[in-house]
Design a protein around this motif. Structure first.
Motif, short mmCIF file in Angstrom:
data_model
loop_
_atom_site.label_atom_id
_atom_site.label_comp_id
_atom_site.label_asym_id
_atom_site.label_seq_id
_atom_site.Cartn_x
_atom_site.Cartn_y
_atom_site.Cartn_z
N MET A 1 -41.06 0.96 -32.92
CA MET A 1 -40.64 -0.29 -33.72
C MET A 1 -40.86 -1.56 -33.23
O MET A 1 -40.49 -1.96 -32.14
N ARG A 2 -41.22 -2.37 -34.25
CA ARG A 2 -41.78 -3.70 -33.80
C ARG A 2 -40.58 -4.55 -33.25
O ARG A 2 -39.61 -4.50 -33.65
N GLU A 3 -41.10 -5.50 -32.32
CA GLU A 3 -39.70 -6.37 -31.91
C GLU A 3 -39.97 -7.78 -32.63
O GLU A 3 -41.18 -8.25 -32.94
N PRO A 4 -38.99 -8.19 -33.11
CA PRO A 4 -39.06 -9.63 -33.99
C PRO A 4 -39.41 -10.63 -33.39
O PRO A 4 -39.28 -11.05 -32.34
N ASP A 8 -39.97 -14.23 -37.36
CA ASP A 8 -38.77 -13.33 -37.85
C ASP A 8 -37.52 -14.01 -37.60
O ASP A 8 -36.48 -13.70 -38.47
N ARG A 47 -41.79 -8.50 -45.51
CA ARG A 47 -41.91 -7.58 -44.37
C ARG A 47 -40.79 -7.96 -43.49
O ARG A 47 -40.40 -6.84 -42.89
N THR A 48 -40.47 -9.09 -43.22
CA THR A 48 -39.52 -9.23 -42.15
C THR A 48 -38.28 -8.76 -42.69
O THR A 48 -37.46 -8.11 -41.99
N ARG A 50 -37.69 -6.16 -44.48
CA ARG A 50 -37.86 -4.72 -44.64
C ARG A 50 -37.63 -4.12 -43.30
O ARG A 50 -36.86 -3.27 -42.83
N GLU A 51 -38.07 -4.93 -42.15
CA GLU A 51 -37.99 -4.52 -40.82
C GLU A 51 -36.77 -4.71 -40.12
O GLU A 51 -36.19 -3.98 -39.47
N PHE A 52 -36.25 -5.93 -40.33
CA PHE A 52 -35.29 -6.65 -39.59
C PHE A 52 -34.20 -7.36 -40.60
O PHE A 52 -33.13 -8.12 -39.93
N TRP A 58 -29.14 -9.64 -46.95
CA TRP A 58 -30.52 -9.33 -47.53
C TRP A 58 -30.56 -9.04 -48.95
O TRP A 58 -31.71 -9.54 -49.66
#
Length: 111
Positions: A1-4, A8, A47-48, A50-52, A58
């Motif tokens: 999982m990517r880091e913000p 972001d 995208r941001t 969705r991920e964070f 949101w």
DNA sequence: TCCGTGACTTTAT
DNA sequence: CATAAAGCCACGG
């Protein structure tokens, strides 16, 4: 999982500043970020979210035509109704409830 | 460096 | 009104 990343983080800060019952589009947020000097597009904002997006409101981020993103339409509609927003099917009155951030106060949040 | 991928947007059918 | 197509561009692999 990517880091913000920095972008972001900043997008999240702005979304977190959207008042209850008010709305912003992905594109609006992209423009706001650009005004703050950061390269950004509506898709990038999506995208941001969705991920964070889990830690911020949101559901107050909608599409430019006032419809809700299909992927989150149901839960978003519930939450929006919960704060008094008139949800017609998967559409909300973005034109009336669109939130315009105060750029000065905004740049303060960025410090 | 190049390329596929979108919680998008705008325009055309 | 709904759908499709084209445009868009940062990002990760």
């Amino acid at each position: 999982m990517r880091e913000p990343g920095l972008l972001d983080e900043r997008i999240l800060v702005v979304v977190d500043a959207v008042p209850v019952g008010r709305l912003v589009s992905y594109g609006d947020l992209a423009v706001i970020m650009q005004m703050l000097g950061m390269p950004c597009t509506a898709r990038r904002v999506a995208r941001t979210m969705r991920e964070f997006g889990a830690g911020v409101p949101w559901w107050r981020v909608v599409r430019s035509d006032g419809t809700l993103a299909p992927a989150v339409a149901q839960p978003a509609a519930e939450r929006l109704r919960g704060e008094g927003v008139a949800v017609d099917g998967a559409r909300v009155p973005l034109v009336q409830l669109r939130w315009q951030p105060d750029l000065d106060a905004l740049s303060q949040l960025m410090r």
